[in-house]
Every structure is written in C-alpha cells, then in structure tokens.
Design a protein around this motif. Structure first.
Motif, PDB file in Angstrom:
ATOM      1  N   TYR A   1      72.961 -45.298  93.167  1.00 22.92           N
ATOM      2  CA  TYR A   1      72.868 -46.745  93.326  1.00 22.92           C
ATOM      3  C   TYR A   1      73.978 -47.256  94.254  1.00 22.92           C
ATOM      4  O   TYR A   1      75.164 -46.998  94.028  1.00 22.92           O
TER       5      TYR A   1
ATOM      6  N   GLY B   1      68.657 -41.310  86.887  1.00 24.49           N
ATOM      7  CA  GLY B   1      67.607 -40.313  87.025  1.00 24.49           C
ATOM      8  C   GLY B   1      68.065 -38.978  86.455  1.00 24.49           C
ATOM      9  O   GLY B   1      68.807 -38.918  85.476  1.00 24.49           O
TER      10      GLY B   1
ATOM     11  N   VAL C   1      60.314 -42.098  89.852  1.00 26.83           N
ATOM     12  CA  VAL C   1      61.422 -41.233  89.426  1.00 26.83           C
ATOM     13  C   VAL C   1      61.131 -40.626  88.054  1.00 26.83           C
ATOM     14  O   VAL C   1      61.327 -39.425  87.829  1.00 26.83           O
ATOM     15  N   LYS C   2      60.643 -41.456  87.130  1.00 21.18           N
ATOM     16  CA  LYS C   2      60.328 -40.971  85.786  1.00 21.18           C
ATOM     17  C   LYS C   2      59.188 -39.964  85.815  1.00 21.18           C
ATOM     18  O   LYS C   2      59.235 -38.926  85.142  1.00 21.18           O
TER      19      LYS C   2
ATOM     20  N   HIS D   1      61.345 -52.402  92.018  1.00 22.92           N
ATOM     21  CA  HIS D   1      62.078 -51.709  90.941  1.00 22.92           C
ATOM     22  C   HIS D   1      61.150 -50.936  90.004  1.00 22.92           C
ATOM     23  O   HIS D   1      61.384 -49.739  89.746  1.00 22.92           O
ATOM     24  N   PRO D   2      60.085 -51.548  89.466  1.00 20.34           N
ATOM     25  CA  PRO D   2      59.204 -50.769  88.584  1.00 20.34           C
ATOM     26  C   PRO D   2      58.457 -49.654  89.311  1.00 20.34           C
ATOM     27  O   PRO D   2      58.151 -48.613  88.711  1.00 20.34           O
TER      28      PRO D   2
ATOM     29  N   GLU E   1      72.919 -48.329  83.910  1.00 23.17           N
ATOM     30  CA  GLU E   1      71.468 -48.435  84.107  1.00 23.17           C
ATOM     31  C   GLU E   1      70.839 -49.501  83.213  1.00 23.17           C
ATOM     32  O   GLU E   1      69.908 -50.202  83.634  1.00 23.17           O
TER      33      GLU E   1
ATOM     34  N   THR F   1      68.996 -52.569  85.013  1.00 24.86           N
ATOM     35  CA  THR F   1      67.596 -52.884  84.725  1.00 24.86           C
ATOM     36  C   THR F   1      67.450 -54.315  84.224  1.00 24.86           C
ATOM     37  O   THR F   1      66.505 -55.031  84.615  1.00 24.86           O
TER      38      THR F   1
ATOM     39  N   THR G   1      54.853 -46.847  94.388  1.00 26.75           N
ATOM     40  CA  THR G   1      55.062 -45.588  93.665  1.00 26.75           C
ATOM     41  C   THR G   1      54.541 -44.383  94.435  1.00 26.75           C
ATOM     42  O   THR G   1      55.245 -43.366  94.574  1.00 26.75           O
TER      43      THR G   1
ATOM     44  N   ARG H   1      59.652 -47.862  91.901  1.00 26.32           N
ATOM     45  CA  ARG H   1      60.631 -46.782  92.062  1.00 26.32           C
ATOM     46  C   ARG H   1      60.904 -46.095  90.732  1.00 26.32           C
ATOM     47  O   ARG H   1      60.949 -44.852  90.645  1.00 26.32           O
ATOM     48  N   SER H   2      61.061 -46.887  89.676  1.00 28.01           N
ATOM     49  CA  SER H   2      61.340 -46.328  88.346  1.00 28.01           C
ATOM     50  C   SER H   2      60.200 -45.431  87.873  1.00 28.01           C
ATOM     51  O   SER H   2      60.438 -44.345  87.323  1.00 28.01           O
TER      52      SER H   2
END
Length: 254
Positions: free
Chosen positions: A133, A93, A123-124, A116-117, A160, A164, A236, A119-120
């Motif tokens: 992590y 991040g 964050v993005k 995972h997607p 990362e 991923t 999300t 959270r990603s």
C-alpha cells in the motif's frame, strides 16, 4: 498516467518542415529562393497533401509513447526495491505471494473506492498476491490526514481494517470521520495522534509522491503489477489477467 500529447504550433511547424523537405521541388542553384517563396511552396504543398499533417502527428505520438514507455521501464527497474520492499509501506494479501501488487491511492478518491472491492476480490480469489500500500494523498488536506492516520494505524497492527473502513466510508472525509473510523476499528486514539506526528510518517508520504512521479502516476488509483503500470481503475478480471501475465513473464525469464 500515460497521456498522448498534442502538438503545439512551433513543434508542428518544425515537424512539417522536416517531413516535407524531400518532397519539395528542386530549383536551380542560380535562382535562390527567399523566405516568402519557401513558405508559399510549403503552404501550397500542405494544402495539396493535407494527409501529411495526420501522418506527422501520428509519427510523433508513436515516438513520444515509445520514449515514455522506455522511461517508465527504466524507472521500474531502478526503483523496484522502493516499490516493493520499503519497510514503512504496509503490506497485505499473502505476505509470501509470488506476485506483488503495489497500489497508490487517496481515501477521497471515488475511483479508488470503486475499484477497492474489485481489487480485493481478485487478490482474495488468487490467494498468492502480496499487496503493498502506497499512501498517495493528492486530493484534499483531509486525504493527507487520513493517510497519516492509516500509517499510524499500521503501528498498532490494524492497517488493513482501518484502510478498508476508510475506503468504504461514504462521502468526503474530515477529522471527525477519520477519528470515528479509528475508534470503530479499535485503535488507541491517543497513540494514533502521537504516531501521526512522527516525521517518519511524513517522510513515507513524501517518498510515495516522488516515486509516483518517477513512474508517471499523476492520479489515483495507480497500480504496479510486475512490469506493468496501470494508471486508473480496473475490474477484477483485469487484475486476474495481470497476475497471470506477471507469473508467465517470470517463468519465461527463468
């Protein structure tokens, strides 16, 4: 994760006895009651007022929840550095973000892969969240092998990318899949093997296990965002709400 406990027979009996004492009839001192008489009085009272059972259970659950929340709050306070500043834990991040998200996960965990997607994306989209992590391999021997490989990949600056790739891998992992994934992301396999055997990597995983236990995280995924422990997968929008709530709490606290 937090859980509600069910009362066992002895605990329930004790709770009821303590709850009912003030409601029982008062008898003259010259007519002492024997054990059987007392038990009959309690039984009769509970049969007449069964709602007291539910009241006792709810009161105990609230007390246990409050005690559990207090223990977790104290654990967060005393382990903040280990959570957020351990040099062995990979960071992603925004390294200079104003909110830190700590994630405990297992590469064989379906819920981890599902979230995972989510959270990603959170964050993005936020852009100011630092991610720490915590490898938490609890589901299978290959989970630990994957965790060691990921920490070894961090030494090659490709954590990362490897993380991923493992999170998006379909199906259970095995040695061949882990090494094929490492090759796909451009890792030096010989160095990876050497680093996986470093005792420091084993120590990092052990430390993560101990930290999770202190925080009451018993499954995956588990997240810590500010002063909030999230035991399980979320979406999300929930991540975003927690990021904003953490910022607001920091601002209010000065």
């Amino acid at each position: 994760m937090f859980s509600r406990l069910r009362l066992s027979g002895p605990v329930l009996a004790l709770s009821l006895a303590l709850s009912c004492t003030t409601a029982l009839p008062v008898f003259a001192a010259d007519k002492p009651l024997d054990k059987a008489a007392v038990e009959q009085i309690v039984r009769d009272y509970l049969l007449t007022h069964p709602e007291i059972l539910l009241e006792a259970m709810e009161a105990l659950e609230k007390k246990q929840q409050a005690e559990g929340d207090k223990a977790v709050a104290e654990a967060l306070k005393s382990n903040r550095k280990a959570l957020e500043q351990n040099a062995m834990s990979p960071v992603g991040g925004n390294a200079k973000g104003d909110v830190t998200l700590v994630e405990f996960f297992d590469y064989n965990c379906g819920y981890c892969k599902r979230t995972h997607p989510e959270r990603s994306a959170a964050v993005k989209g936020d852009g100011k969240v630092r991610v720490v992590y915590k490898e938490f391999p609890i589901l299978a021997p290959s989970s630990k092998e994957a965790a060691k490989a990921a920490l070894a990949a961090n030494r090659q600056g490709k954590y990362e990318a490897f993380h991923t790739a493992l999170m998006t891998h379909e199906g259970r992992l095995d040695s061949d899949a882990i090494r094929a994934t490492a090759k796909d992301v451009g890792l030096d396999l010989k160095k990876l093997e050497q680093d996986m055997g470093d005792p420091a990597i084993e120590a990092e995983i052990k430390a993560n296990m101990e930290l999770a236990q202190k925080l009451g995280i018993r499954g995956t995924p588990g997240f810590v965002i500010g002063d909030t422990v999230v035991p399980g997968a979320i979406e999300t929008e929930q991540f975003i709400a927690l990021f904003n709530a953490t910022r607001a709490a920091k601002k209010a606290g000065g």
